[in-house]
Design an enzyme around this catalytic site. Structure first.
Site, PDB file in Angstrom:
ATOM      1  N   ASP A 347      32.711  50.707  44.907  1.00 21.90           N
ATOM      2  CA  ASP A 347      33.485  51.330  43.718  1.00 21.90           C
ATOM      3  C   ASP A 347      34.314  52.188  44.598  1.00 21.90           C
ATOM      4  O   ASP A 347      34.637  53.021  45.080  1.00 21.90           O
ATOM      5  CB  ASP A 347      32.706  51.359  42.458  1.00 21.90           C
ATOM      6  CG  ASP A 347      33.536  52.477  41.236  1.00 21.90           C
ATOM      7  OD1 ASP A 347      34.843  51.806  41.184  1.00 21.90           O
ATOM      8  OD2 ASP A 347      33.480  53.683  40.739  1.00 21.90           O
ATOM      9  N   ASP A 543      28.689  54.333  40.260  1.00 21.01           N
ATOM     10  CA  ASP A 543      28.451  55.241  39.643  1.00 21.01           C
ATOM     11  C   ASP A 543      28.693  55.169  38.288  1.00 21.01           C
ATOM     12  O   ASP A 543      27.610  56.088  37.265  1.00 21.01           O
ATOM     13  CB  ASP A 543      28.743  56.524  39.651  1.00 21.01           C
ATOM     14  CG  ASP A 543      30.656  57.157  39.844  1.00 21.01           C
ATOM     15  OD1 ASP A 543      31.219  57.923  38.880  1.00 21.01           O
ATOM     16  OD2 ASP A 543      31.547  55.564  39.668  1.00 21.01           O
ATOM     17  N   ASP A 547      29.517  49.713  35.864  1.00 20.31           N
ATOM     18  CA  ASP A 547      29.271  49.257  37.645  1.00 20.31           C
ATOM     19  C   ASP A 547      27.794  48.490  37.456  1.00 20.31           C
ATOM     20  O   ASP A 547      27.612  47.922  38.437  1.00 20.31           O
ATOM     21  CB  ASP A 547      29.071  50.501  38.696  1.00 20.31           C
ATOM     22  CG  ASP A 547      30.094  51.185  38.849  1.00 20.31           C
ATOM     23  OD1 ASP A 547      31.263  50.084  39.893  1.00 20.31           O
ATOM     24  OD2 ASP A 547      30.556  52.310  39.017  1.00 20.31           O
TER      25      ASP A 547
END
Length: 650
Positions: A347, A543, A547
């Site tokens: 990410d 995080d 996600d």
């Protein structure tokens, strides 16, 4: 004895290690009285028999002496073997040792029978100590929960146990004390030693409103916190629970060895029986006692204890080493999977970047800069938007003028409007400026696409331009380089940000492929396609709450634990407490070292046992060599397993 070995080190397949735990308070004298007494009686018997050569020491007298020497160490083993047999686990190390030593007495080798059981018992006690020490080392790295907290209630400070404090109450932490509970800092700020959670030696400064985690050490001054999580749900408690739970998730190597032992142990017992019986057909003259002795040696050597103890302990040591480095691995199966990672998917925001805006530049159009700064600061101070916070942090507290702000309006997706000292102030996007008919005079957005631009106007005129960006984490680029060196074949970034912004970040740190403009469900679909396209284990690092589906879908989900969402941390298989992407490479190094040690132990145990088994079958090995092949190799394997906790992986 093996019945005192901890659960994690036990042989589930053969039941040879009963999970009865020795009390930590028991003294060495109490714990070792049986082998000490047996050892003294054995030495006494050997001295009488070979040095003094006393005539009376023969027949029944000799048998009784050695039986008395045998009982302190042999009786518990025989009892445990019988108990396991009644529970359906016949082929255990207790059964093997019992048959071997009773057989030695049967053929008149009394001293060897006592010696085998004595050395076995001493070896098991040392082995147990090694296992307990390994567990104690891991807990000492993590169990730093304070037993007291200073509760602020009705203007009074009371010292209580952290368990009794509720969410929303306030606590005080003095310099040098550990933070007992997670909380939001309500003091102006303070420095904290975060090494218990993150493994980092450099102190970290927290500002008012930021979250301080339990286990951190207050370094500078008295600070006050508002508790945000209960004792059971605090960061350090969750870490301890994750580490404790990790041992229940077995790696494929462990599972294979356990399945192997279910076949191996009874097979060896059968071979030992054949070794005693078959020579009666082919060997002339056939001496029963001689072949029985060879069969007994074969039985002692066959114990799979070295494999059953050292392999789980090797993985447990790897989990402990990870914890020491600020990495929580939720099971040895995930530690094993990390060794084979070929694709790492990231990410962007909060994983490779800090996840918060910082001002890069403020370009003022007006000549009256001090007044513009005061107006800008006054309006943004009242806003809760991350951009507003970044602007006020950048300006700081140096403004002398304190304009009066009225009629402030938050305009979601656009910006903010207010009246400051009677002047209309507008702060926001280019769209807002156009909507309010503010002429930007050619100062519309330009330059790098990964920068965000905010405009502000005073009295209907463009007064300045603010450039912001989400800063890369200091180790982001190095993390990608380290992963490449460790054999990761490709790195990919999935971001919900604009494609142009994601591309700039990917280019800066060396990401192989970048995908932007992705919604949470699109991230999951993209990861699924990546797994189908590229062979090997795929890890995903993120995080946020968005996600969680991708973390669950990946082969190894890695969450940033310091600032990450609770959902992401719960879903992930690995949690990076420091929020440093470079720790992903550290976790892979630890996993590879762990696997190396595990296979070293497998090779050592099987290699030595195979050699001594052949020698025993040929009549070239005695029960003394058999003891070394079992107990000695087990101790060597255990010592090899625990050394991983002493290694440096940074």
């Amino acid at each position: 004895m093996s019945e005192n070995v901890t659960d994690e080190a036990c042989c589930d397949s053969c039941g040879s290690c009963s999970p009865q735990k020795t009390s930590e308070s028991s003294s060495y004298l109490t714990e070792y009285w049986a082998p000490i007494l047996s050892g003294l009686l054995l030495l006494g018997g050997l001295s009488i028999e070979h040095l003094l050569q006393a005539g009376w020491f023969s027949g029944p007298a000799k048998l009784i002496w050695y039986l008395v020497a045998y009982m302190p160490v042999g009786l518990p083993v025989l009892q445990q073997g019988l108990k396991n047999a009644l529970n359906g686990s016949l082929f255990t190390e207790f059964f093997l040792m019992g048959i071997a030593t009773v057989g030695a007495f049967f053929i008149g080798e009394y001293a060897e029978g006592v010696a085998v059981m004595l050395f076995y018992s001493v070896g098991e006690l040392f082995q147990q100590r090694a296992v307990q020490k390994a567990r104690a080392n891991i807990r000492s790295l993590l169990d730093v929960r304070p037993e007291t907290a200073h509760l602020l209630r009705d203007g009074q400070v009371t010292t209580v146990h952290p368990k009794s404090i509720s969410v929303g109450e306030q606590i005080r932490v003095r310099p040098g004390e550990r933070v007992p509970l997670d909380g939001e800092l309500i003091s102006e700020g303070g420095g904290f030693d975060t090494s218990a959670l993150t493994g980092e030696s450099t102190p970290r400064y927290f500002s008012e409103g930021e979250t301080v985690l339990s286990g951190m050490v207050n370094q500078n001054q008295v600070v006050e916190l508002e508790v945000t999580k209960s004792y059971e749900n605090s960061s350090i408690s969750r870490i301890l629970q994750l580490v404790e739970d990790a041992s229940s998730r077995k790696a494929e190597t462990e599972l294979f060895i356990r399945r192997f032992a279910k076949i191996y142990t009874p097979a060896v017992v059968g071979l030992a029986a054949l070794l005693v019986a078959l020579p009666a057909i082919f060997v002339t003259p056939y001496v029963f006692d001689e072949w029985l002795y060879r069969g007994l040696v074969f039985l002692v050597i066959s114990c799979p204890c070295a494999l059953m103890i050292s392999i789980p302990l090797g993985y447990f040591g790897g989990i402990g080493a990870s914890s020491k480095n600020g990495i929580l691995v939720k099971g040895s199966n995930f530690l094993d999977a990390l060794t084979s990672v070929k694709t790492v998917v990231f990410d962007k925001t909060g994983t490779l970047t800090e996840g918060r805006y910082s001002v890069q530049d403020i370009d003022f159009i007006s000549n009256n800069q001090d007044q513009m700064i005061s107006l800008l600061n006054a309006v943004e101070t009242s806003s809760t938007h991350p951009v507003a916070k970044a602007i006020t942090e950048h300006i700081g507290k140096e403004t002398i003028l304190q304009p009066k702000v009225t009629d402030q309006q938050e305009l979601p997706g656009f910006g903010v409007k207010a009246i400051a000292d009677g002047k209309p102030v507008i702060i926001g996007s280019e769209k807002l400026m156009r909507r309010e008919n503010i002429d930007l005079n050619g100062h519309a957005k330009n330059g790098r696409s990964d920068r965000s631009v905010v405009y502000f106007a005073v009295d209907g005129k463009h007064a300045g331009t603010i450039t912001l960006s989400d800063r890369l984490k200091a180790d982001a680029a190095d993390a990608i380089k380290q992963l490449k060196k460790l054999g990761v074949e490709r790195t990919i970034m999935l971001s919900g940000d604009r494609k142009s912004i994601a591309d700039e970040v990917g280019k800066d740190i060396g990401i192989d492929e970048v995908f932007g403009d992705l919604l949470p469900d699109e991230k999951a679909n993209k990861l699924d396609k990546i797994k189908q396209r590229y062979p090997g284990v795929t890890a995903y690092a993120g995080d946020g709450i968005n996600d969680a589906p991708v973390l669950a879908l990946s082969d190894v989900g890695i969450a940033m634990g310091a600032m990450g969402s609770d959902v992401a941390i719960e879903t992930a298989d690995v949690v990076i407490q420091t929020d440093q992407p470079s720790k992903i490479a550290t976790s892979i190094r630890i996993s590879k070292a762990t696997r190396t040690i595990v296979w070293q132990n497998i090779g050592l145990a099987l290699g030595v046992k195979a050699l001594v088994l052949l020698l025993g079958a040929a009549g070239m090995a005695t029960l003394w060599e058999a003891v070394f092949a079992d107990v000695g190799v087990t101790l060597l394997a255990v010592l090899n397993a625990v050394r991983i906790q002493k290694m440096d992986f940074d």
